[in-house]
Design an enzyme around this catalytic site. Structure first.
Site, PDB file in Angstrom:
ATOM      1  N   LYS A   1       4.832   4.728   7.034  1.00 55.76           N
ATOM      2  CA  LYS A   1       3.725   4.960   7.969  1.00 55.76           C
ATOM      3  C   LYS A   1       2.407   4.303   7.564  1.00 55.76           C
ATOM      4  CE  LYS A   1       6.014   7.327  10.856  1.00 55.76           C
ATOM      5  NZ  LYS A   1       6.411   6.557  12.048  1.00 55.76           N
TER       6      LYS A   1
ATOM      7  N   HIS B   1      15.569  -3.128  14.247  1.00 54.17           N
ATOM      8  CA  HIS B   1      16.501  -2.046  13.923  1.00 54.17           C
ATOM      9  C   HIS B   1      16.523  -1.015  15.040  1.00 54.17           C
ATOM     10  CE1 HIS B   1      17.294  -2.951   9.627  1.00 54.17           C
ATOM     11  NE2 HIS B   1      16.127  -3.554   9.718  1.00 54.17           N
TER      12      HIS B   1
ATOM     13  N   TYR C   1      18.379   5.781   3.597  1.00 52.08           N
ATOM     14  CA  TYR C   1      17.690   6.725   2.715  1.00 52.08           C
ATOM     15  C   TYR C   1      18.743   7.591   2.040  1.00 52.08           C
ATOM     16  CZ  TYR C   1      13.399   5.690   5.377  1.00 52.08           C
ATOM     17  OH  TYR C   1      12.327   5.065   5.970  1.00 52.08           O
TER      18      TYR C   1
ATOM     19  N   PRO D   1       5.261   6.461   0.983  1.00 51.36           N
ATOM     20  CA  PRO D   1       5.930   5.445   1.815  1.00 51.36           C
ATOM     21  C   PRO D   1       7.240   5.925   2.451  1.00 51.36           C
ATOM     22  CG  PRO D   1       6.032   4.869  -0.505  1.00 51.36           C
ATOM     23  CD  PRO D   1       5.148   6.046  -0.404  1.00 51.36           C
TER      24      PRO D   1
ATOM     25  N   TYR E   1       9.569   8.920  13.601  1.00 47.17           N
ATOM     26  CA  TYR E   1       9.813   7.739  12.773  1.00 47.17           C
ATOM     27  C   TYR E   1       9.451   6.465  13.550  1.00 47.17           C
ATOM     28  CZ  TYR E   1      12.021   4.768   9.262  1.00 47.17           C
ATOM     29  OH  TYR E   1      12.252   3.833   8.273  1.00 47.17           O
TER      30      TYR E   1
HETATM   31  P1  FAS Z   1      -5.438  -2.375   1.889  1.00 50.45           P
HETATM   32  O1  FAS Z   1      -5.560  -1.607   0.611  1.00 50.45           O
HETATM   33  O2  FAS Z   1      -4.201  -3.116   2.195  1.00 50.45           O
HETATM   34  O3  FAS Z   1      -6.633  -3.456   1.975  1.00 50.45           O
HETATM   35  C1  FAS Z   1      -7.936  -3.114   1.548  1.00 50.45           C
HETATM   36  C2  FAS Z   1      -8.644  -4.409   1.182  1.00 50.45           C
HETATM   37  O4  FAS Z   1     -10.002  -4.087   0.831  1.00 50.45           O
HETATM   38  C3  FAS Z   1      -8.020  -5.086  -0.033  1.00 50.45           C
HETATM   39  O5  FAS Z   1      -7.797  -6.444   0.229  1.00 50.45           O
HETATM   40  C4  FAS Z   1      -9.057  -4.885  -1.133  1.00 50.45           C
HETATM   41  O6  FAS Z   1      -9.097  -5.972  -2.044  1.00 50.45           O
HETATM   42  C5  FAS Z   1     -10.349  -4.798  -0.340  1.00 50.45           C
HETATM   43  N1  FAS Z   1     -11.421  -4.059  -1.027  1.00 50.45           N
HETATM   44  C6  FAS Z   1     -11.306  -2.947  -1.786  1.00 50.45           C
HETATM   45  N2  FAS Z   1     -12.522  -2.570  -2.250  1.00 50.45           N
HETATM   46  C7  FAS Z   1     -13.425  -3.467  -1.752  1.00 50.45           C
HETATM   47  C8  FAS Z   1     -14.835  -3.617  -1.876  1.00 50.45           C
HETATM   48  N3  FAS Z   1     -15.562  -2.755  -2.592  1.00 50.45           N
HETATM   49  N4  FAS Z   1     -15.426  -4.659  -1.250  1.00 50.45           N
HETATM   50  C9  FAS Z   1     -14.692  -5.531  -0.493  1.00 50.45           C
HETATM   51  N5  FAS Z   1     -13.335  -5.442  -0.351  1.00 50.45           N
HETATM   52  C10 FAS Z   1     -12.729  -4.417  -0.974  1.00 50.45           C
HETATM   53  N6  FAS Z   1       3.102   1.288   3.503  1.00 50.45           N
HETATM   54  C11 FAS Z   1       4.256   1.327   4.208  1.00 50.45           C
HETATM   55  O7  FAS Z   1       4.214   1.596   5.410  1.00 50.45           O
HETATM   56  N7  FAS Z   1       5.468   1.069   3.587  1.00 50.45           N
HETATM   57  C12 FAS Z   1       5.541   0.739   2.258  1.00 50.45           C
HETATM   58  O8  FAS Z   1       6.619   0.511   1.726  1.00 50.45           O
HETATM   59  C13 FAS Z   1       4.350   0.667   1.492  1.00 50.45           C
HETATM   60  N8  FAS Z   1       4.377   0.309   0.163  1.00 50.45           N
HETATM   61  C14 FAS Z   1       3.194   0.262  -0.532  1.00 50.45           C
HETATM   62  C15 FAS Z   1       3.175  -0.101  -1.896  1.00 50.45           C
HETATM   63  C16 FAS Z   1       1.963  -0.134  -2.629  1.00 50.45           C
HETATM   64  C17 FAS Z   1       1.965  -0.524  -4.080  1.00 50.45           C
HETATM   65  C18 FAS Z   1       0.748   0.208  -1.987  1.00 50.45           C
HETATM   66  C19 FAS Z   1      -0.564   0.215  -2.749  1.00 50.45           C
HETATM   67  C20 FAS Z   1       0.759   0.556  -0.635  1.00 50.45           C
HETATM   68  C21 FAS Z   1       1.972   0.575   0.098  1.00 50.45           C
HETATM   69  N9  FAS Z   1       2.003   0.905   1.452  1.00 50.45           N
HETATM   70  C22 FAS Z   1       3.148   0.960   2.167  1.00 50.45           C
HETATM   71  C23 FAS Z   1       0.801   1.229   2.151  1.00 50.45           C
HETATM   72  C24 FAS Z   1       0.107  -0.062   2.493  1.00 50.45           C
HETATM   73  O9  FAS Z   1       0.951  -0.903   3.212  1.00 50.45           O
HETATM   74  C25 FAS Z   1      -1.161   0.307   3.201  1.00 50.45           C
HETATM   75  O10 FAS Z   1      -0.942   1.314   4.176  1.00 50.45           O
HETATM   76  C26 FAS Z   1      -1.832  -0.871   3.862  1.00 50.45           C
HETATM   77  O11 FAS Z   1      -2.002  -1.876   2.919  1.00 50.45           O
HETATM   78  C27 FAS Z   1      -3.157  -0.367   4.411  1.00 50.45           C
HETATM   79  O12 FAS Z   1      -3.903  -1.459   4.781  1.00 50.45           O
HETATM   80  P2  FAS Z   1      -5.495  -1.437   4.625  1.00 50.45           P
HETATM   81  O13 FAS Z   1      -6.010  -0.160   5.163  1.00 50.45           O
HETATM   82  O14 FAS Z   1      -5.971  -2.728   5.172  1.00 50.45           O
HETATM   83  O15 FAS Z   1      -5.774  -1.332   3.049  1.00 50.45           O
HETATM   84  C1  PHB Z   2      10.325  -1.109   3.019  1.00 46.20           C
HETATM   85  O1  PHB Z   2      11.146  -1.878   3.570  1.00 46.20           O
HETATM   86  O2  PHB Z   2       9.459  -1.505   2.191  1.00 46.20           O
HETATM   87  C2  PHB Z   2      10.343   0.348   3.377  1.00 46.20           C
HETATM   88  C3  PHB Z   2      11.229   0.809   4.348  1.00 46.20           C
HETATM   89  C4  PHB Z   2      11.219   2.162   4.684  1.00 46.20           C
HETATM   90  C5  PHB Z   2      10.334   3.011   4.032  1.00 46.20           C
HETATM   91  C6  PHB Z   2       9.442   2.539   3.064  1.00 46.20           C
HETATM   92  C7  PHB Z   2       9.450   1.197   2.739  1.00 46.20           C
HETATM   93  O3  PHB Z   2      10.311   4.342   4.353  1.00 46.20           O
END
Ligand code: FAS
Ligand code: PHB
Length: 397
Positions: free
Chosen positions: A296, A72, A200, A292, A384
């Site tokens: 970031k 994009h 957005y 989100p 961004y």
């Molecule tokens: P993660 O949470 O991805 O990974 C942590 C890992 O540690 C998991 O696999 C977990 O099972 C494991 N763990 C936890 N406790 C443990 C323990 N005690 N022992 C061993 N392992 C353990 N970010 C965006 O940029 N855009 C989005 O649209 C977006 N949507 C999201 C929607 C949801 C529902 C959530 C929860 C997050 C979203 N995020 C989004 C943010 C997300 O992408 C995170 O920033 C990203 O997963 C971060 O990655 P990690 O730091 O690896 O953490």
């Molecule tokens: C997504 O594609 O999941 C998405 C895109 C932009 C955002 C958040 C999530 O700001």
């Protein structure tokens, strides 16, 4: 068992750190509490900053991303039914960003680990971090009913917001900053062709976002009140609501279809200052959470891993600890930059329950200013697209 770096968590932060350290010849073991299938079925982020794309390519993790990702040049903002305006990241900064979902990145990282024969131990329980302030930290955990001990030089806490690592830092040493937002995001994934751009929308009924995963997979979100029940949101109700929040010509373009995933995520900002305690280093959601809105979260996990892997390499290659000593401060500078822009966009684009008429007018005039000001758009585009990672020489190392 002994290794150089124990990585807790097999999410994007943990698995990317594992791959980079392994490529630098640093021995590491990943400990994950869930099964690989569980990690791979999570639907999360979708937008990658240029820095994230470049780092994945640098470590040979970008092939599928370059084949299936969607590049994009910018994103659109629309409000109150007026015509949209485009924040042209490419024109302003000669940068782009990529729509490529986190689930795919996880698959790519696991496949890279398989090819390498990396030690990724899943379904561990009762994981404990021990002797963090000594030169001989270790972790204990159980798996299949057996208790194990793993000695190491360092521990990377990549276990997300609800993990055990951050809690292993004494609370008096954790300076925590938190903000809960009074709403959540209801997100769906549908096998439908997406709109052309990421859009957005700020609307009196609430925020909405149109995004994508591929030319045949769409990702949409709407703001819903805190505590909303997903069971009250049929697909029909969702499509009708999101169409009502976009200008008619965009709503008419939206192709509806059955959701293949539907969930509500709460919105919060959180930062833990410090990201280090003794031989423990936090990376990713273990140390910080952003709403989100600015896309970031995943990108911050990547920048933490960039700084932490660079610091481990300086130690194991040259015996230098300065980058390790600088890690927390270096990572937090970029964390706060992303936390702030995510907070700014959340305030700019959402309807706050109980907001005053003054708040509403101020928000609308901020949007008018952003629409009319070249400099305001460059400033937003710069953040961004993702600020550059700090170079080593910036740290005089
Ligand atoms: P993660 O949470 O991805 O990974 C942590 C890992 O540690 C998991 O696999 C977990 O099972 C494991 N763990 C936890 N406790 C443990 C323990 N005690 N022992 C061993 N392992 C353990 N970010 C965006 O940029 N855009 C989005 O649209 C977006 N949507 C999201 C929607 C949801 C529902 C959530 C929860 C997050 C979203 N995020 C989004 C943010 C997300 O992408 C995170 O920033 C990203 O997963 C971060 O990655 P990690 O730091 O690896 O953490
Ligand atoms: C997504 O594609 O999941 C998405 C895109 C932009 C955002 C958040 C999530 O700001």
């Amino acid at each position: 068992m002994k290794t150089q770096v124990v990585i807790i968590g097999a999410g994007p932060a943990g698995m990317l750190l594992c791959e980079i350290l392994s490529q630098h010849g640093i021995d590491c073991v990943v400990l994950e509490k869930n099964s690989r299938a569980h990690v791979l079925e999570r639907i999360r982020a979708g937008v990658l900053e240029q820095g994230t794309v470049d780092l994945l390519r640098q470590y040979g993790l970008g092939q599928r991303m370059d084949q299936e990702g969607h590049v994009h040049d910018g994103m659109k903002i629309v409000w109150a039914g007026r015509e949209s305006f485009f924040i042209d990241v490419k024109k302003h900064l000669n940068k782009q960003f990529m729509a490529y979902e986190q689930t795919n990145i996880q698959e790519d990282l696991f496949l890279a680990a398989d090819r390498r024969g990396a030690k990724v131990i899943t379904e561990v329980a009762n994981l404990q971090l021990m002797d963090l302030s000594s030169n001989h930290p270790h972790v204990t955990f159980t798996q299949n009913g057996e208790t194990s001990r793993l000695d190491c030089d360092y521990i990377a806490g990549c276990d997300g917001f609800h993990g055990v690592s951050r809690q292993s830092i004494p609370s008096e040493l954790r300076h925590e900053f938190e903000k809960e937002y009074p709403f959540g995001w209801l997100g769906i994934l549908s096998k439908t062709p997406p709109l052309q751009d990421i859009v957005y929308a700020n609307h009196p009924r609430g925020f909405a976002l149109a995004s994508m995963r591929s030319p045949s997979l769409s990702r949409y979100y709407i703001q819903v009140p805190m505590g909303s029940d997903i069971n009250e949101w049929s697909d029909d109700r969702f499509w009708s609501e999101i169409k009502s929040r976009f200008p008619k010509e965009m709503a008419d373009e939206m192709v509806t279809g059955p959701s293949i995933e539907k969930s509500i995520a709460p919105l919060r900002s959180y930062v833990c200052e410090t990201m280090r305690h003794g031989q423990l280093f936090l990376a990713g959601d273990a140390a910080h959470i952003v709403p989100p809105t600015g896309a970031k979260g995943l990108n911050l996990a990547v920048s933490d891993v960039f700084y932490l892997s660079r610091a481990f390499s300086a130690f194991y290659d040259q015996g230098k600890t300065q980058l390790l000593d600088e890690y927390s401060a270096t990572a937090l500078r970029r964390v706060w930059s992303s936390v702030r822009i995510s907070w700014y966009l959340t305030n700019l684009l959402h309807r706050f329950p109980g907001g005053s008429d003054f708040d509403q007018r101020a928000q609308e005039h901020e949007l008018d200013y952003l629409k009319s000001s070249y400099h305001a758009q460059v400033a937003l585009a710069e953040q961004y697209a993702g600020l550059p990672f700090e170079a080593r020489n910036a740290l005089n190392t």
